[in-house]
Design a protein around this motif. Sequence first.
Motif, mmCIF file in Angstrom:
data_model
loop_
_atom_site.group_PDB
_atom_site.id
_atom_site.type_symbol
_atom_site.label_atom_id
_atom_site.label_comp_id
_atom_site.label_asym_id
_atom_site.label_seq_id
_atom_site.Cartn_x
_atom_site.Cartn_y
_atom_site.Cartn_z
ATOM 1 N N ASP A 142 0.832 -1.202 0.000
ATOM 2 C CA ASP A 142 0.000 0.000 0.000
ATOM 3 C C ASP A 142 0.869 1.254 0.000
ATOM 4 O O ASP A 142 1.992 1.272 0.523
ATOM 5 C CB ASP A 142 -0.901 0.024 1.234
ATOM 6 C CG ASP A 142 -1.900 -1.120 1.239
ATOM 7 O OD1 ASP A 142 -2.396 -1.463 0.147
ATOM 8 O OD2 ASP A 142 -2.172 -1.672 2.314
ATOM 9 N N LEU A 143 0.320 2.313 -0.585
ATOM 10 C CA LEU A 143 0.968 3.624 -0.607
ATOM 11 C C LEU A 143 0.040 4.628 0.067
ATOM 12 O O LEU A 143 -1.139 4.724 -0.287
ATOM 13 C CB LEU A 143 1.256 4.057 -2.045
ATOM 14 C CG LEU A 143 1.812 5.470 -2.231
ATOM 15 C CD1 LEU A 143 3.183 5.604 -1.583
ATOM 16 C CD2 LEU A 143 1.885 5.828 -3.714
ATOM 17 N N PHE A 144 0.584 5.368 1.040
ATOM 18 C CA PHE A 144 -0.199 6.349 1.783
ATOM 19 C C PHE A 144 0.426 7.737 1.644
ATOM 20 O O PHE A 144 1.644 7.872 1.529
ATOM 21 C CB PHE A 144 -0.257 5.985 3.272
ATOM 22 C CG PHE A 144 -0.876 4.648 3.548
ATOM 23 C CD1 PHE A 144 -2.241 4.527 3.726
ATOM 24 C CD2 PHE A 144 -0.095 3.505 3.622
ATOM 25 C CE1 PHE A 144 -2.825 3.291 3.979
ATOM 26 C CE2 PHE A 144 -0.659 2.266 3.871
ATOM 27 C CZ PHE A 144 -2.036 2.166 4.043
ATOM 28 N N LYS A 145 -0.434 8.728 1.680
ATOM 29 C CA LYS A 145 -0.017 10.127 1.665
ATOM 30 C C LYS A 145 -0.387 10.741 3.009
ATOM 31 O O LYS A 145 -1.537 10.684 3.426
ATOM 32 C CB LYS A 145 -0.718 10.876 0.527
ATOM 33 C CG LYS A 145 -0.403 12.355 0.434
ATOM 34 C CD LYS A 145 -1.160 12.967 -0.742
ATOM 35 C CE LYS A 145 -0.920 14.442 -0.857
ATOM 36 N NZ LYS A 145 -1.685 15.016 -2.009
ATOM 37 N N LEU A 146 0.613 11.304 3.709
ATOM 38 C CA LEU A 146 0.383 11.876 5.032
ATOM 39 C C LEU A 146 0.746 13.354 5.034
ATOM 40 O O LEU A 146 1.757 13.754 4.455
ATOM 41 C CB LEU A 146 1.210 11.142 6.089
ATOM 42 C CG LEU A 146 0.946 9.652 6.253
ATOM 43 C CD1 LEU A 146 2.064 8.842 5.605
ATOM 44 C CD2 LEU A 146 0.829 9.268 7.719
ATOM 45 N N LYS A 147 -0.087 14.149 5.719
ATOM 46 C CA LYS A 147 0.151 15.582 5.802
ATOM 47 C C LYS A 147 -0.368 16.100 7.135
ATOM 48 O O LYS A 147 -1.495 15.789 7.544
ATOM 49 C CB LYS A 147 -0.578 16.303 4.651
ATOM 50 C CG LYS A 147 -0.501 17.824 4.703
ATOM 51 C CD LYS A 147 0.901 18.334 4.437
ATOM 52 C CE LYS A 147 0.937 19.852 4.366
ATOM 53 N NZ LYS A 147 2.308 20.379 4.190
ATOM 54 N N VAL A 148 0.480 16.876 7.838
ATOM 55 C CA VAL A 148 0.046 17.478 9.097
ATOM 56 C C VAL A 148 -1.107 18.435 8.805
ATOM 57 O O VAL A 148 -1.002 19.336 7.963
ATOM 58 C CB VAL A 148 1.201 18.222 9.780
ATOM 59 C CG1 VAL A 148 0.702 18.984 10.996
ATOM 60 C CG2 VAL A 148 2.290 17.235 10.191
ATOM 61 N N ALA A 149 -2.241 18.228 9.515
ATOM 62 C CA ALA A 149 -3.437 19.041 9.283
ATOM 63 C C ALA A 149 -3.637 20.102 10.348
ATOM 64 O O ALA A 149 -4.157 21.186 10.054
ATOM 65 C CB ALA A 149 -4.676 18.136 9.212
ATOM 66 N N ASP A 150 -3.253 19.823 11.598
ATOM 67 C CA ASP A 150 -3.492 20.784 12.674
ATOM 68 C C ASP A 150 -2.499 20.551 13.806
ATOM 69 O O ASP A 150 -2.276 19.416 14.222
ATOM 70 C CB ASP A 150 -4.919 20.649 13.203
ATOM 71 C CG ASP A 150 -5.239 21.665 14.284
ATOM 72 O OD1 ASP A 150 -4.941 22.862 14.088
ATOM 73 O OD2 ASP A 150 -5.773 21.266 15.338
ATOM 74 N N VAL A 151 -1.905 21.662 14.256
ATOM 75 C CA VAL A 151 -0.989 21.612 15.400
ATOM 76 C C VAL A 151 -1.551 22.532 16.481
ATOM 77 O O VAL A 151 -1.320 23.738 16.470
ATOM 78 C CB VAL A 151 0.437 22.051 15.015
ATOM 79 C CG1 VAL A 151 1.374 21.900 16.211
ATOM 80 C CG2 VAL A 151 0.949 21.247 13.830
ATOM 81 N N PRO A 152 -2.334 21.994 17.424
ATOM 82 C CA PRO A 152 -2.905 22.830 18.481
ATOM 83 C C PRO A 152 -1.831 23.284 19.465
ATOM 84 O O PRO A 152 -0.688 22.815 19.431
ATOM 85 C CB PRO A 152 -3.927 21.902 19.148
ATOM 86 C CG PRO A 152 -3.388 20.532 18.911
ATOM 87 C CD PRO A 152 -2.704 20.568 17.572
ATOM 88 N N ALA A 153 -2.198 24.180 20.359
ATOM 89 C CA ALA A 153 -1.242 24.684 21.352
ATOM 90 C C ALA A 153 -0.764 23.580 22.283
ATOM 91 O O ALA A 153 0.346 23.642 22.814
ATOM 92 C CB ALA A 153 -1.877 25.815 22.153
#
Length: 277
Positions: A142-153
């Motif tokens: 499998d191939l996955f694409k990951l991306k940071v969506a939210d960095v809370p405090a």
Amino acid sequence: FRRYVLVFGGRKNPSQVLSDLRVLDTEAGTWSRHVDKSGCEPLGRFRHAMRWAGRLGSSTELLLIIGGMVDNKTAAAPGILICTTKRGQTGPDSLDFEYRPVKLVGNVTPAAHIGHTVISDAEGVSYYFGGSSHNGHKIHQDLFKLKVADVPASGPVTVDCQRLVTTGEAPGARFGHGACLATLNGRKTLVVQGGGSDQEHILDQDMYFLSLDTLIWRRLAFPQNPHFMPVKHDLLVLPQRRQWAKDATLIAIAGGVACFSFGAHYNPLITEMKVNE
């Protein structure tokens, strides 16, 4: 941030898993050991991947830690290392680190824990391919694409994870392979080579190219080098002079195996491979 090389985790021996972060200052030529001050230091792990995952402002970088094992039976949970450069007023700059757990959202979660590759682009998007379950009973393609969506405090960092549906002559299930990103004909391209198809068979040196624009795989039969075993190696692309270059020079670093199934074979330190569109 290019000034520093970061090394996290690993094993000192089969029963001693490491959890410290070591930092090499390439300008000063010195190593230092860092411990997370938040009290949320990640569990030690081995056979994981750590890749750049984006930037917050001008002085904070994100590193995604994913995959790996905390012992021979327990998979490690993903995490984010937040690295902040503090500018020295009179002395040298310093680095602060904070570890956060990760909340994966999206259509699926990667099942492979070891032997996978994670490659990141200049926008902080990571591509997670292949690997195996902790016991090697299940090999993945499998191939996955990951991306940071939210960095809370505070609290977990949200990472979007999507399984990509591809076509063409795709590489089969494998682990211990090499992978990198190259630009061919102006297109961002994922390159995969080698690895093992199971615990007893190492794959050939052929390469697979996936255009991340079209998600179509192409296979390139590669002349076999008897001195190079394409497993557990790092695959890098040399800087290309032109965005629309039709060729690329790939460098395989180290690799090889020493085990009961395959015997002992260590690659030359550097193996150069040239490809042309």
